[in-house]
Design a protein around this motif. Structure first.
Motif, PDB file in Angstrom:
ATOM      1  N   TYR A 382     115.019  39.424 -89.083  1.00 41.88           N
ATOM      2  CA  TYR A 382     114.916  39.228 -87.643  1.00 41.88           C
ATOM      3  C   TYR A 382     114.374  37.831 -87.305  1.00 41.88           C
ATOM      4  N   LEU A 383     114.928  37.260 -86.230  1.00 37.37           N
ATOM      5  CA  LEU A 383     114.450  36.004 -85.682  1.00 37.37           C
ATOM      6  C   LEU A 383     113.431  36.302 -84.594  1.00 37.37           C
ATOM      7  N   ASP A 413     121.491  13.616 -84.945  1.00 36.49           N
ATOM      8  CA  ASP A 413     120.533  13.952 -83.893  1.00 36.49           C
ATOM      9  C   ASP A 413     119.366  14.790 -84.419  1.00 36.49           C
ATOM     10  N   ASN A 414     119.598  15.497 -85.538  1.00 36.25           N
ATOM     11  CA  ASN A 414     118.541  16.356 -86.103  1.00 36.25           C
ATOM     12  C   ASN A 414     118.004  17.331 -85.054  1.00 36.25           C
ATOM     13  N   GLU A 415     118.914  17.883 -84.253  1.00 34.62           N
ATOM     14  CA  GLU A 415     118.556  18.742 -83.116  1.00 34.62           C
ATOM     15  C   GLU A 415     118.949  20.176 -83.440  1.00 34.62           C
ATOM     16  N   TYR A 416     117.957  21.046 -83.639  1.00 38.34           N
ATOM     17  CA  TYR A 416     118.222  22.449 -83.926  1.00 38.34           C
ATOM     18  C   TYR A 416     116.930  23.230 -83.772  1.00 38.34           C
ATOM     19  N   ILE A 417     117.059  24.557 -83.772  1.00 39.84           N
ATOM     20  CA  ILE A 417     115.885  25.429 -83.842  1.00 39.84           C
ATOM     21  C   ILE A 417     115.879  26.053 -85.230  1.00 39.84           C
ATOM     22  N   ARG A 418     114.744  25.941 -85.905  1.00 36.37           N
ATOM     23  CA  ARG A 418     114.633  26.456 -87.271  1.00 36.37           C
ATOM     24  C   ARG A 418     113.696  27.657 -87.312  1.00 36.37           C
ATOM     25  N   PHE A 419     114.180  28.720 -87.971  1.00 36.06           N
ATOM     26  CA  PHE A 419     113.378  29.916 -88.243  1.00 36.06           C
ATOM     27  C   PHE A 419     113.158  29.981 -89.749  1.00 36.06           C
ATOM     28  N   GLU A 420     111.944  30.335 -90.187  1.00 37.05           N
ATOM     29  CA  GLU A 420     111.640  30.321 -91.613  1.00 37.05           C
ATOM     30  C   GLU A 420     111.090  31.660 -92.083  1.00 37.05           C
ATOM     31  N   THR A 421     111.476  32.032 -93.306  1.00 34.91           N
ATOM     32  CA  THR A 421     110.883  33.207 -93.939  1.00 34.91           C
ATOM     33  C   THR A 421     109.512  32.835 -94.497  1.00 34.91           C
ATOM     34  N   THR A 459     123.148  27.427 -89.855  1.00 34.94           N
ATOM     35  CA  THR A 459     122.956  26.925 -91.219  1.00 34.94           C
ATOM     36  C   THR A 459     121.820  27.687 -91.886  1.00 34.94           C
ATOM     37  N   ILE A 460     122.026  28.072 -93.146  1.00 33.79           N
ATOM     38  CA  ILE A 460     120.967  28.658 -93.977  1.00 33.79           C
ATOM     39  C   ILE A 460     120.605  27.640 -95.045  1.00 33.79           C
ATOM     40  N   ARG A 461     119.286  27.374 -95.180  1.00 35.69           N
ATOM     41  CA  ARG A 461     118.800  26.389 -96.144  1.00 35.69           C
ATOM     42  C   ARG A 461     117.760  27.023 -97.068  1.00 35.69           C
ATOM     43  N   HIS A 462     117.571  26.396 -98.208  1.00 39.26           N
ATOM     44  CA  HIS A 462     116.730  26.926 -99.292  1.00 39.26           C
ATOM     45  C   HIS A 462     115.635  25.906 -99.589  1.00 39.26           C
ATOM     46  N   TRP A 463     114.380  26.373 -99.650  1.00 42.71           N
ATOM     47  CA  TRP A 463     113.242  25.481 -99.815  1.00 42.71           C
ATOM     48  C   TRP A 463     112.420  25.875-101.037  1.00 42.71           C
ATOM     49  N   ALA A 464     112.077  24.872-101.833  1.00 42.99           N
ATOM     50  CA  ALA A 464     111.273  25.104-103.037  1.00 42.99           C
ATOM     51  C   ALA A 464     109.826  25.387-102.657  1.00 42.99           C
ATOM     52  N   PHE A 545     116.735  29.456 -91.300  1.00 44.51           N
ATOM     53  CA  PHE A 545     117.947  29.725 -90.529  1.00 44.51           C
ATOM     54  C   PHE A 545     117.903  28.807 -89.315  1.00 44.51           C
ATOM     55  N   GLU A 546     118.986  28.059 -89.100  1.00 46.06           N
ATOM     56  CA  GLU A 546     119.008  27.097 -88.008  1.00 46.06           C
ATOM     57  C   GLU A 546     120.168  27.373 -87.063  1.00 46.06           C
ATOM     58  N   ILE A 547     119.898  27.231 -85.767  1.00 44.30           N
ATOM     59  CA  ILE A 547     120.926  27.333 -84.750  1.00 44.30           C
ATOM     60  C   ILE A 547     120.948  26.020 -83.988  1.00 44.30           C
TER      61      ILE A 547
END
Length: 594
Positions: A382-383, A413-421, A459-464, A545-547
């Motif tokens: 969930y966001l 532009d690097n313009e988005y909203i990011r949600f993180e686990t 976009t889904i991204r992966h972070w170390a 997760f970015e929108i």
């Protein structure tokens, strides 16, 4: 100028370890134009199976000239004077007991006529070339298809036509759906890529184009040059045509459609987890819906040009083709010894632009019996308005809130909203199809035009664990995230009655009759397909997760900027809404640990 088309044929039996025949001519029955092709035959056998490629990149352009940096990185076993981009090397495969046929698509190289890539006429001409090869005295009558990208995408369409002699196909990283995979992601035009591809890969190889030999770009056209007016008359430009057509029921798109279930030949579909913008979806959809009794899905990683030629992948190709073209099934494809689904598992940090990563020589493998995996647990993450992304359903808020972002942006532009686990506390595998449910609206700019639509980019991204992003190898060696999804909100309508529809994989027709209005201030709940993926999250790592209102990191040349995405139509500010009736989540395919 030659007196007859037979005068064009050149045969060389001495210069190479194989027989080289240049410019055979196939007279087409399906339409105007001719197909000219080269044949490379073993000297050691009188009849053998045939591997064919048919495409627009110029059958006579050496790989080393077509894309020097790619040729430089190639497995040396597949480098020869007749190596060409994205197709089998004749020197290697003739030693394995196959004849190679390499054809110039109509309107390309030495094949006169109108160039109309990926069209109905393309598939019909390809069918005739296959049947021509099956009938040659040096052929056993069995034909296989093997190639990358364009030379994979054509395989789906021609195989559905069931040409006589076709016995097996290996579409290696090739889109299957012209509209959804390549030209209009979620209904959004991929204009920059289409223009780049037409200008660099196709227009440079046109039949009659002056000066090719002088540029070391293959031989000049045998019958002579065409003037600019003639060249333009003989070209159907994908970039222009796609910009003029919007829906799958337009004749332009409908004429390129076909039924995957009509494919009956043995099939090995090879997809790449990192090719999240043009190929990956097609390899999985093709495998799912082909009607073949023998069909297999194999996943790889790396650049789109190199894994195909690696020793491991070539051995897989050899064993598959041997089983169905030579009746020598030494690996057991028919007997069930080979996995129906062979996954490569993305776990750990790699150097995405290294040669081992580019060639796919990283990660481990696991055999599976089906796709999607039967043990998948589709789990909602969930966001929240606090920009967290959690498997725990948040308490139902009694109030409404929203997060906002600009409606028209580009990657810089690097313009988005990011949600993180939260950081993972234990290993977590995600393998399969993904769908996101988001509630969006648009507000006009002060004094600006009234927006008429919304484009959603996910976009889904992966972070170390140390906070650094884990990049994967993209199709051209670029750093890419886990996966992406796109959806035009006016084309949000889902056909739940379609047999391909699944809750985790929504089916849209994209017909002109499906267009729905988008009104400023109205909130729309939209299910967005995110392309399938695989990754294994280690303890301490997390996902985001970015929108956004436009492309973000990892899209490369496959962006979606065009005059279609105008300020008049898409301007303003977009919002993602949270409230009692607006629950936002992403359904992730979680694979339970053994």
């Amino acid at each position: 100028m030659p007196n007859t088309i037979l005068d064009l044929l050149k045969v060389d039996t001495d210069s190479f370890p194989y027989i080289y025949e240049e410019n055979h001519t196939v007279k087409l029955q399906s339409g105007p134009g001719l197909v000219r092709l080269n044949v490379y035959r073993p000297k050691t056998v009188s009849r053998c199976p045939v591997l064919i490629t048919y495409g627009p990149y110029g059958k006579d352009i050496p790989y080393k000239n077509f894309l020097p940096h790619s040729f430089h990185d190639l497995n040396p076993e597949h480098k020869s004077e007749h190596s060409a981009f994205e197709v089998p090397d004749p020197a290697f495969w003739t030693k394995e007991g196959y004849s190679i046929v390499r054809a110039d698509e109509v309107g390309i190289g030495q094949s006169p006529g109108v160039c109309d890539t990926m069209s109905k006429s393309t598939s019909e001409a390809f069918q005739e070339v296959i049947e021509w090869a099956a009938d040659q005295p040096w052929s056993t009558g069995k034909v296989g298809l093997l190639g990358i990208s364009y030379f994979a995408g054509t395989q789906w369409r021609v195989a559905a036509r069931r040409p006589r002699g076709l016995a097996a196909i290996i579409p290696y990283e090739g889109m299957a759906d012209y509209y959804r995979d390549r030209c209009r992601h979620g209904g959004i035009l991929t204009a920059p890529f289409l223009k780049f591809w037409m200008d660099r890969q196709v227009k440079s190889n046109l039949y009659g184009l002056p000066g090719k030999a002088a540029k070391n770009w293959g031989p000049d056209t045998i019958e002579g040059d065409l003037n600019e007016e003639e060249l333009q008359a003989n070209l159907r430009n994908q970039a222009v045509d796609n910009a003029q057509h919007f829906f799958r029921d337009d004749e332009y798109y409908a004429s390129r459609d076909y039924c995957l279930q009509d494919i009956e030949v043995p099939l090995l579909s090879v997809g790449n987890w990192g090719n999240i913008v043009v190929h990956l979806r097609g390899n999985i959809e093709g495998y799912l819906h082909a009607g073949s009794q023998y069909k297999f899905l194999r996943m790889v990683v790396g650049r789109h040009d190199l894994p195909f030629y690696s020793s491991e992948e070539v051995e897989i190709q050899k064993s598959f083709l041997s089983a169905f073209l030579k009746d020598d099934d030494y690996a057991g494809w028919k007997a069930g010894n080979m996995p129906k689904v062979d996954l490569i598992l993305r776990k750990g940090v790699i150097q995405y632009d290294s040669i081992p990563a580019a060639t796919g020589q990283v990660y481990s493998r696991r055999a599976e019996n089906e796709w999607p995996l039967a043990r998948t647990v589709y789990t909602k993450y969930y966001l929240t308005p606090q920009k967290t992304w959690t498997p725990n359903e948040p308490p139902c808020p009694s109030y409404h809130t929203r997060l906002s972002y600009r409606a028209l942006t580009v990657p810089d532009d690097n313009e988005y909203i990011r949600f993180e686990t939260a950081p993972a506390t234990q290993e977590l595998e995600i393998t399969g199809h993904i769908v996101a449910r988001v509630h969006v609206s648009v507000t006009p700019d002060l004094g600006g035009p009234v927006p008429k639509d919304i484009d959603i980019f996910l976009t889904i991204r992966h972070w170390a664990a140390d906070g650094q992003e884990i990049f994967y190898t993209g199709s051209i060696g670029n750093p890419v995230p886990v996966s992406k999804g796109w959806q035009r909100v006016s084309l949000r309508k889902i056909n739940k009655q379609h047999p391909h529809h699944r809750e985790y994989h929504p089916y849209r027709d994209y017909f002109s009759t499906d267009v729905q209005p988008v009104i400023p201030g109205e909130i729309y709940g939209v299910d967005v397909e995110i392309w399938p993926t695989n990754l294994i999250l280690s303890p301490g790592e997390k996902l985001s997760f970015e929108i956004s209102g436009g492309d973000t990191q990892g899209v490369g040349i496959f962006s979606h900027e065009s005059s279609e995405r105008s300020h008049e139509r898409f301007g303003g500010t977009n919002h993602i809404h949270f409230g009692p009736d607006h629950l936002n989540y992403v359904v992730l395919p979680v694979i339970p640990q053994a």
